[in-house]
Design a protein around this motif. Structure first.
Motif, PDB file in Angstrom:
ATOM      1  N   TYR A 134       1.157  -0.953  -0.327  1.00  0.00           N
ATOM      2  CA  TYR A 134       0.036  -0.215  -0.136  1.00  0.00           C
ATOM      3  C   TYR A 134       0.408   1.050   0.173  1.00  0.00           C
ATOM      4  O   TYR A 134       1.861   0.765   0.825  1.00  0.00           O
ATOM      5  CB  TYR A 134      -1.014  -0.260   1.345  1.00  0.00           C
ATOM      6  N   GLY A 135       0.398   1.755  -0.790  1.00  0.00           N
ATOM      7  CA  GLY A 135       1.065   3.141  -0.615  1.00  0.00           C
ATOM      8  C   GLY A 135       0.718   4.404   0.055  1.00  0.00           C
ATOM      9  O   GLY A 135      -0.563   3.525   0.528  1.00  0.00           O
ATOM     10  N   PHE A 136       0.365   5.934  -0.462  1.00  0.00           N
ATOM     11  CA  PHE A 136      -0.704   7.298  -0.095  1.00  0.00           C
ATOM     12  C   PHE A 136      -1.967   6.867  -0.819  1.00  0.00           C
ATOM     13  O   PHE A 136      -2.194   7.721  -2.147  1.00  0.00           O
ATOM     14  CB  PHE A 136       0.310   8.355  -0.565  1.00  0.00           C
ATOM     15  N   GLY A 137      -2.797   5.807  -0.648  1.00  0.00           N
ATOM     16  CA  GLY A 137      -4.287   5.543  -1.393  1.00  0.00           C
ATOM     17  C   GLY A 137      -3.856   4.271  -2.132  1.00  0.00           C
ATOM     18  O   GLY A 137      -5.361   4.800  -2.701  1.00  0.00           O
ATOM     19  N   TRP A 138      -3.139   3.696  -2.778  1.00  0.00           N
ATOM     20  CA  TRP A 138      -3.131   2.722  -3.592  1.00  0.00           C
ATOM     21  C   TRP A 138      -2.727   1.761  -3.304  1.00  0.00           C
ATOM     22  O   TRP A 138      -1.341   1.649  -2.523  1.00  0.00           O
ATOM     23  CB  TRP A 138      -2.361   3.591  -4.752  1.00  0.00           C
ATOM     24  N   ARG A 139      -3.195   0.549  -3.679  1.00  0.00           N
ATOM     25  CA  ARG A 139      -2.908  -0.819  -3.395  1.00  0.00           C
ATOM     26  C   ARG A 139      -1.215  -1.393  -4.958  1.00  0.00           C
ATOM     27  O   ARG A 139      -2.043  -0.802  -6.140  1.00  0.00           O
ATOM     28  CB  ARG A 139      -4.030  -1.706  -3.599  1.00  0.00           C
ATOM     29  N   ILE A 140      -0.345  -1.602  -4.446  1.00  0.00           N
ATOM     30  CA  ILE A 140       0.468  -1.318  -5.517  1.00  0.00           C
ATOM     31  C   ILE A 140       0.337  -3.272  -5.073  1.00  0.00           C
ATOM     32  O   ILE A 140       1.177  -4.057  -4.521  1.00  0.00           O
ATOM     33  CB  ILE A 140       1.474  -1.056  -4.870  1.00  0.00           C
ATOM     34  N   THR A 141       0.533  -3.942  -6.824  1.00  0.00           N
ATOM     35  CA  THR A 141       0.585  -5.292  -6.855  1.00  0.00           C
ATOM     36  C   THR A 141       2.114  -4.876  -7.485  1.00  0.00           C
ATOM     37  O   THR A 141       1.713  -6.174  -8.612  1.00  0.00           O
ATOM     38  CB  THR A 141      -0.256  -5.846  -7.411  1.00  0.00           C
ATOM     39  N   GLY A 142       3.236  -4.736  -7.582  1.00  0.00           N
ATOM     40  CA  GLY A 142       4.041  -5.436  -9.275  1.00  0.00           C
ATOM     41  C   GLY A 142       3.987  -3.732 -10.495  1.00  0.00           C
ATOM     42  O   GLY A 142       4.231  -2.593 -10.751  1.00  0.00           O
ATOM     43  N   GLU A 143       3.114  -4.385 -11.484  1.00  0.00           N
ATOM     44  CA  GLU A 143       2.772  -3.324 -12.074  1.00  0.00           C
ATOM     45  C   GLU A 143       1.451  -2.576 -12.712  1.00  0.00           C
ATOM     46  O   GLU A 143       1.508  -1.998 -13.140  1.00  0.00           O
ATOM     47  CB  GLU A 143       2.847  -4.490 -13.743  1.00  0.00           C
ATOM     48  N   THR A 144       0.833  -2.983 -11.477  1.00  0.00           N
ATOM     49  CA  THR A 144      -0.658  -2.057 -11.190  1.00  0.00           C
ATOM     50  C   THR A 144      -0.537  -1.352  -9.710  1.00  0.00           C
ATOM     51  O   THR A 144      -0.137  -1.932  -9.291  1.00  0.00           O
ATOM     52  CB  THR A 144      -1.061  -3.362 -11.798  1.00  0.00           C
ATOM     53  N   LEU A 145      -1.382  -0.169 -10.606  1.00  0.00           N
ATOM     54  CA  LEU A 145      -1.855   0.641  -9.260  1.00  0.00           C
ATOM     55  C   LEU A 145      -3.413   0.669  -9.097  1.00  0.00           C
ATOM     56  O   LEU A 145      -3.688   0.727  -9.782  1.00  0.00           O
ATOM     57  CB  LEU A 145      -0.659   1.667  -9.092  1.00  0.00           C
ATOM     58  N   TRP A 146      -3.539   0.284  -8.600  1.00  0.00           N
ATOM     59  CA  TRP A 146      -4.989   0.298  -8.091  1.00  0.00           C
ATOM     60  C   TRP A 146      -6.053   1.238  -6.658  1.00  0.00           C
ATOM     61  O   TRP A 146      -4.947   1.214  -5.570  1.00  0.00           O
ATOM     62  CB  TRP A 146      -6.404  -0.686  -8.405  1.00  0.00           C
ATOM     63  N   HIS A 147      -6.544   1.476  -6.958  1.00  0.00           N
ATOM     64  CA  HIS A 147      -7.747   1.808  -5.851  1.00  0.00           C
ATOM     65  C   HIS A 147      -9.591   1.376  -5.691  1.00  0.00           C
ATOM     66  O   HIS A 147      -9.882   2.000  -7.191  1.00  0.00           O
ATOM     67  CB  HIS A 147      -7.436   3.608  -5.420  1.00  0.00           C
ATOM     68  N   SER A 148     -10.089   1.423  -4.930  1.00  0.00           N
ATOM     69  CA  SER A 148     -11.531   1.002  -5.162  1.00  0.00           C
ATOM     70  C   SER A 148     -11.958   1.840  -3.862  1.00  0.00           C
ATOM     71  O   SER A 148     -11.870   2.201  -3.198  1.00  0.00           O
ATOM     72  CB  SER A 148     -11.802  -0.685  -4.766  1.00  0.00           C
ATOM     73  N   GLY A 149     -13.483   2.040  -3.985  1.00  0.00           N
ATOM     74  CA  GLY A 149     -14.168   2.326  -2.869  1.00  0.00           C
ATOM     75  C   GLY A 149     -15.224   1.254  -2.770  1.00  0.00           C
ATOM     76  O   GLY A 149     -16.064   1.046  -4.284  1.00  0.00           O
ATOM     77  N   GLU A 150     -16.352   1.475  -2.146  1.00  0.00           N
ATOM     78  CA  GLU A 150     -17.609   0.991  -2.245  1.00  0.00           C
ATOM     79  C   GLU A 150     -18.306   1.989  -1.121  1.00  0.00           C
ATOM     80  O   GLU A 150     -17.600   1.833   0.410  1.00  0.00           O
ATOM     81  CB  GLU A 150     -17.326  -0.553  -1.852  1.00  0.00           C
ATOM     82  N   THR A 151     -19.696   1.454  -1.110  1.00  0.00           N
ATOM     83  CA  THR A 151     -20.700   1.873  -0.348  1.00  0.00           C
ATOM     84  C   THR A 151     -21.792   0.936  -0.230  1.00  0.00           C
ATOM     85  O   THR A 151     -22.406   0.170  -1.077  1.00  0.00           O
ATOM     86  CB  THR A 151     -20.956   3.583   0.190  1.00  0.00           C
ATOM     87  N   ILE A 152     -23.117   1.115   0.408  1.00  0.00           N
ATOM     88  CA  ILE A 152     -24.369   0.301  -0.114  1.00  0.00           C
ATOM     89  C   ILE A 152     -24.184   0.732  -1.452  1.00  0.00           C
ATOM     90  O   ILE A 152     -24.689   2.395  -1.826  1.00  0.00           O
ATOM     91  CB  ILE A 152     -25.074   1.083   0.777  1.00  0.00           C
ATOM     92  N   GLY A 153     -24.792   0.047  -2.408  1.00  0.00           N
ATOM     93  CA  GLY A 153     -24.951   0.672  -3.550  1.00  0.00           C
ATOM     94  C   GLY A 153     -24.043   1.046  -4.434  1.00  0.00           C
ATOM     95  O   GLY A 153     -24.515   1.371  -5.674  1.00  0.00           O
ATOM     96  N   PHE A 154     -23.594   0.965  -4.248  1.00  0.00           N
ATOM     97  CA  PHE A 154     -21.827   1.553  -5.131  1.00  0.00           C
ATOM     98  C   PHE A 154     -20.867   0.348  -4.885  1.00  0.00           C
ATOM     99  O   PHE A 154     -19.829   0.269  -3.982  1.00  0.00           O
ATOM    100  CB  PHE A 154     -21.338   2.737  -5.102  1.00  0.00           C
ATOM    101  N   ARG A 155     -19.926  -0.073  -6.140  1.00  0.00           N
ATOM    102  CA  ARG A 155     -18.462  -0.595  -5.664  1.00  0.00           C
ATOM    103  C   ARG A 155     -18.151  -0.001  -7.447  1.00  0.00           C
ATOM    104  O   ARG A 155     -18.371   0.085  -8.471  1.00  0.00           O
ATOM    105  CB  ARG A 155     -18.976  -2.327  -5.995  1.00  0.00           C
TER     106      ARG A 155
END
Length: 150
Positions: A87-108
């Motif tokens: 994990y960086g500053f707000g980003w998941r780091i998986t080698g070749e990718t950087l990603w960020h996700s979010g969810e709440t009731i009714g959204f992903r």
């Protein structure tokens, strides 16, 4: 970015927004945001795909952040419960990718970036299932295969 807002009740409005839905007893029910996750800076950020495209493009140069800040954001700083993900500053780091996700009731939602390929996939949903990360990865893999074939 003209269609992005950090929503504050009574202060701002969200034009043309999507509402969230959840599958309950075989039917889709409007469930929308939970009041605890729709807070300023968390689930209270509303944007359009056009604005997200502009934001993503700004992450490739210094229009938004300095190169030092970008390097810090995209550098592993914290381990996660998955040894393949840091994990960086707000980003998941998986080698070749950087990603960020979010969810709440009714959204992903998820944004997955392949910086070396200059490819980004954003999946925005107004339903609470399924989790969009695997879908975004598959779209990215298809796009990279098509680019390599051309």
């Amino acid at each position: 970015m003209r269609n992005t807002v950090a929503y504050e009740s009574g202060v701002s409005a969200v034009a043309h927004r999507a509402y969230g839905y959840s599958l309950e007893h075989g039917a889709w029910k409007r469930t929308d945001q939970s009041t605890t996750s729709a807070v300023l800076g968390d689930g209270g950020i509303y944007s359009s795909i056009d604005d997200l495209t502009r934001w993503d493009a700004a992450l490739y140069d210094e229009r938004l952040l300095s190169s030092q800040s970008l390097r810090q954001a995209f550098t592993p700083a914290t381990p996660t419960d998955d040894p393949q993900v840091e994990y960086g500053f707000g980003w998941r780091i998986t080698g070749e990718t950087l990603w960020h996700s979010g969810e709440t009731i009714g959204f992903r939602n998820v944004i997955v970036r392949w910086p070396r390929q200059h490819l980004t996939v954003v999946v925005l949903t107004n339903r609470d299932d399924p989790e969009p990360y695997e879908t975004a990865k598959k779209i990215g893999q298809i796009a990279m295969r098509q680019t390599a074939a051309n």
